[in-house]
Design a protein around this motif. Sequence first.
Motif, PDB file in Angstrom:
ATOM      1  N   THR A 286       0.822  -1.204   0.000  1.00  0.00           N
ATOM      2  CA  THR A 286       0.000   0.000   0.000  1.00  0.00           C
ATOM      3  C   THR A 286       0.858   1.257   0.000  1.00  0.00           C
ATOM      4  O   THR A 286       0.448   2.275  -0.544  1.00  0.00           O
ATOM      5  N   ALA A 287       2.054   1.194   0.565  1.00  0.00           N
ATOM      6  CA  ALA A 287       2.958   2.343   0.513  1.00  0.00           C
ATOM      7  C   ALA A 287       3.371   2.620  -0.939  1.00  0.00           C
ATOM      8  O   ALA A 287       3.585   3.764  -1.322  1.00  0.00           O
ATOM      9  N   GLU A 288       3.478   1.560  -1.740  1.00  0.00           N
ATOM     10  CA  GLU A 288       3.798   1.729  -3.155  1.00  0.00           C
ATOM     11  C   GLU A 288       2.607   2.292  -3.926  1.00  0.00           C
ATOM     12  O   GLU A 288       2.766   3.028  -4.886  1.00  0.00           O
ATOM     13  N   LEU A 289       1.406   1.904  -3.544  1.00  0.00           N
ATOM     14  CA  LEU A 289       0.214   2.407  -4.224  1.00  0.00           C
ATOM     15  C   LEU A 289       0.011   3.884  -3.939  1.00  0.00           C
ATOM     16  O   LEU A 289      -0.396   4.642  -4.804  1.00  0.00           O
ATOM     17  N   ASN A 290       0.279   4.265  -2.692  1.00  0.00           N
ATOM     18  CA  ASN A 290       0.062   5.642  -2.279  1.00  0.00           C
ATOM     19  C   ASN A 290       0.840   5.870  -0.988  1.00  0.00           C
ATOM     20  O   ASN A 290       0.585   5.179  -0.006  1.00  0.00           O
ATOM     21  N   PRO A 291       1.773   6.804  -0.978  1.00  0.00           N
ATOM     22  CA  PRO A 291       2.551   7.034   0.244  1.00  0.00           C
ATOM     23  C   PRO A 291       1.682   7.321   1.470  1.00  0.00           C
ATOM     24  O   PRO A 291       2.036   6.970   2.576  1.00  0.00           O
ATOM     25  N   ALA A 292       0.543   7.940   1.273  1.00  0.00           N
ATOM     26  CA  ALA A 292      -0.406   8.128   2.377  1.00  0.00           C
ATOM     27  C   ALA A 292      -1.408   6.985   2.274  1.00  0.00           C
ATOM     28  O   ALA A 292      -2.486   7.119   1.716  1.00  0.00           O
ATOM     29  N   ALA A 293      -1.040   5.820   2.771  1.00  0.00           N
ATOM     30  CA  ALA A 293      -1.782   4.571   2.566  1.00  0.00           C
ATOM     31  C   ALA A 293      -3.285   4.743   2.763  1.00  0.00           C
ATOM     32  O   ALA A 293      -3.720   5.533   3.593  1.00  0.00           O
ATOM     33  N   PRO A 294      -4.065   3.981   1.991  1.00  0.00           N
ATOM     34  CA  PRO A 294      -5.517   4.086   2.096  1.00  0.00           C
ATOM     35  C   PRO A 294      -6.006   3.824   3.518  1.00  0.00           C
ATOM     36  O   PRO A 294      -5.464   2.987   4.233  1.00  0.00           O
ATOM     37  N   LYS A 295      -7.052   4.546   3.900  1.00  0.00           N
ATOM     38  CA  LYS A 295      -7.601   4.441   5.247  1.00  0.00           C
ATOM     39  C   LYS A 295      -8.017   3.012   5.593  1.00  0.00           C
ATOM     40  O   LYS A 295      -7.765   2.548   6.698  1.00  0.00           O
ATOM     41  N   GLU A 296      -8.604   2.286   4.642  1.00  0.00           N
ATOM     42  CA  GLU A 296      -9.066   0.932   4.949  1.00  0.00           C
ATOM     43  C   GLU A 296      -7.904   0.013   5.330  1.00  0.00           C
ATOM     44  O   GLU A 296      -8.066  -0.889   6.145  1.00  0.00           O
ATOM     45  N   THR A 297      -6.725   0.256   4.766  1.00  0.00           N
ATOM     46  CA  THR A 297      -5.558  -0.544   5.110  1.00  0.00           C
ATOM     47  C   THR A 297      -5.194  -0.344   6.568  1.00  0.00           C
ATOM     48  O   THR A 297      -5.008  -1.309   7.312  1.00  0.00           O
ATOM     49  N   TRP A 298      -5.092   0.884   6.982  1.00  0.00           N
ATOM     50  CA  TRP A 298      -4.697   1.166   8.360  1.00  0.00           C
ATOM     51  C   TRP A 298      -5.794   0.769   9.326  1.00  0.00           C
ATOM     52  O   TRP A 298      -5.511   0.314  10.439  1.00  0.00           O
ATOM     53  N   ASP A 299      -7.064   0.895   8.918  1.00  0.00           N
ATOM     54  CA  ASP A 299      -8.154   0.425   9.773  1.00  0.00           C
ATOM     55  C   ASP A 299      -8.008  -1.069  10.036  1.00  0.00           C
ATOM     56  O   ASP A 299      -8.158  -1.531  11.162  1.00  0.00           O
ATOM     57  N   TRP A 300      -7.712  -1.832   8.987  1.00  0.00           N
ATOM     58  CA  TRP A 300      -7.539  -3.269   9.176  1.00  0.00           C
ATOM     59  C   TRP A 300      -6.360  -3.541  10.096  1.00  0.00           C
ATOM     60  O   TRP A 300      -6.455  -4.370  11.006  1.00  0.00           O
ATOM     61  N   LEU A 301      -5.244  -2.856   9.848  1.00  0.00           N
ATOM     62  CA  LEU A 301      -4.050  -3.112  10.652  1.00  0.00           C
ATOM     63  C   LEU A 301      -4.298  -2.887  12.140  1.00  0.00           C
ATOM     64  O   LEU A 301      -3.795  -3.629  12.975  1.00  0.00           O
ATOM     65  N   TYR A 302      -5.058  -1.886  12.465  1.00  0.00           N
ATOM     66  CA  TYR A 302      -5.216  -1.532  13.872  1.00  0.00           C
ATOM     67  C   TYR A 302      -6.511  -2.021  14.510  1.00  0.00           C
ATOM     68  O   TYR A 302      -6.581  -2.125  15.728  1.00  0.00           O
ATOM     69  N   GLU A 303      -7.521  -2.344  13.715  1.00  0.00           N
ATOM     70  CA  GLU A 303      -8.801  -2.720  14.305  1.00  0.00           C
ATOM     71  C   GLU A 303      -9.209  -4.167  14.016  1.00  0.00           C
ATOM     72  O   GLU A 303      -9.738  -4.840  14.885  1.00  0.00           O
ATOM     73  N   SER A 304      -8.982  -4.642  12.821  1.00  0.00           N
ATOM     74  CA  SER A 304      -9.471  -5.962  12.426  1.00  0.00           C
ATOM     75  C   SER A 304      -8.417  -7.054  12.504  1.00  0.00           C
ATOM     76  O   SER A 304      -8.747  -8.232  12.379  1.00  0.00           O
ATOM     77  N   ARG A 305      -7.175  -6.696  12.716  1.00  0.00           N
ATOM     78  CA  ARG A 305      -6.104  -7.692  12.704  1.00  0.00           C
ATOM     79  C   ARG A 305      -6.286  -8.740  13.793  1.00  0.00           C
ATOM     80  O   ARG A 305      -5.950  -9.906  13.594  1.00  0.00           O
ATOM     81  N   ILE A 306      -6.831  -8.375  14.926  1.00  0.00           N
ATOM     82  CA  ILE A 306      -7.016  -9.339  16.006  1.00  0.00           C
ATOM     83  C   ILE A 306      -7.944 -10.465  15.580  1.00  0.00           C
ATOM     84  O   ILE A 306      -7.719 -11.626  15.927  1.00  0.00           O
ATOM     85  N   ASP A 307      -8.957 -10.159  14.762  1.00  0.00           N
ATOM     86  CA  ASP A 307      -9.857 -11.207  14.258  1.00  0.00           C
ATOM     87  C   ASP A 307      -9.101 -12.168  13.346  1.00  0.00           C
ATOM     88  O   ASP A 307      -9.318 -13.381  13.393  1.00  0.00           O
ATOM     89  N   THR A 308      -8.228 -11.617  12.518  1.00  0.00           N
ATOM     90  CA  THR A 308      -7.416 -12.448  11.633  1.00  0.00           C
ATOM     91  C   THR A 308      -6.492 -13.330  12.456  1.00  0.00           C
ATOM     92  O   THR A 308      -6.359 -14.530  12.193  1.00  0.00           O
ATOM     93  N   ARG A 309      -5.850 -12.773  13.456  1.00  0.00           N
ATOM     94  CA  ARG A 309      -4.936 -13.542  14.308  1.00  0.00           C
ATOM     95  C   ARG A 309      -5.681 -14.682  15.001  1.00  0.00           C
ATOM     96  O   ARG A 309      -5.196 -15.809  15.048  1.00  0.00           O
ATOM     97  N   ARG A 310      -6.861 -14.400  15.522  1.00  0.00           N
ATOM     98  CA  ARG A 310      -7.650 -15.452  16.189  1.00  0.00           C
ATOM     99  C   ARG A 310      -8.021 -16.558  15.211  1.00  0.00           C
ATOM    100  O   ARG A 310      -7.975 -17.742  15.544  1.00  0.00           O
ATOM    101  N   ALA A 311      -8.418 -16.181  13.993  1.00  0.00           N
ATOM    102  CA  ALA A 311      -8.768 -17.183  12.979  1.00  0.00           C
ATOM    103  C   ALA A 311      -7.570 -18.066  12.648  1.00  0.00           C
ATOM    104  O   ALA A 311      -7.700 -19.294  12.550  1.00  0.00           O
ATOM    105  N   LEU A 312      -6.394 -17.471  12.498  1.00  0.00           N
ATOM    106  CA  LEU A 312      -5.198 -18.256  12.195  1.00  0.00           C
ATOM    107  C   LEU A 312      -4.860 -19.203  13.339  1.00  0.00           C
ATOM    108  O   LEU A 312      -4.463 -20.350  13.107  1.00  0.00           O
ATOM    109  N   LEU A 313      -5.003 -18.755  14.561  1.00  0.00           N
ATOM    110  CA  LEU A 313      -4.735 -19.621  15.712  1.00  0.00           C
ATOM    111  C   LEU A 313      -5.712 -20.795  15.773  1.00  0.00           C
ATOM    112  O   LEU A 313      -5.394 -21.847  16.316  1.00  0.00           O
ATOM    113  N   ARG A 314      -6.896 -20.630  15.186  1.00  0.00           N
ATOM    114  CA  ARG A 314      -7.876 -21.722  15.090  1.00  0.00           C
ATOM    115  C   ARG A 314      -7.694 -22.514  13.796  1.00  0.00           C
ATOM    116  O   ARG A 314      -8.512 -23.376  13.469  1.00  0.00           O
ATOM    117  N   SER A 315      -6.647 -22.201  13.035  1.00  0.00           N
ATOM    118  CA  SER A 315      -6.357 -22.847  11.738  1.00  0.00           C
ATOM    119  C   SER A 315      -7.488 -22.659  10.742  1.00  0.00           C
ATOM    120  O   SER A 315      -7.848 -23.562   9.996  1.00  0.00           O
TER     121      SER A 315
END
Length: 133
Positions: free
Chosen positions: A52-81
């Motif tokens: 996303t830094a390559e797409l736009n130096p000021a990365a899209p808002k949805e990217t940063w929202d996922w990184l800071y808000e939704s990542r925990i859901d992804t981590r939990r899913a991976l831990l459950r395989s």
Amino acid sequence: MLSDDDLTRGFWCECWAEDLAGAGRPMVTTSFGAYSATQADGWLPTALRAITAELNPAAPKETWDWLYESRIDTRRALLRSEPCTVSVTYASTRITWTVHPVLFLPLADDHETPELQPHTHDFEPEAKPHTPD
């Protein structure tokens, strides 16, 4: 025959790119095998930040929202395989990261000599008669 002990659990990670303005199909831009949920979970934000830094130096808002808000859901899913997918769209480009649980097969080690079956060396091919040219 392989036993369960011969298989290694892990995750297959892929990054797909798609030009939404074009008629082409999505293409895999990179892929790799992660041997733990932690390794797969670390790959997602690292790849997301880099691309996303390559797409736009000021990365899209949805990217940063996922990184800071939704990542925990992804981590939990991976831990459950469980499989995970994260997509971001910027302008006419969609980038999608997929992570799927897999079982890795062992690779043959060319340094090991396989054990041959008994009487394997007893076989001698028949000599073909020599015919002059």
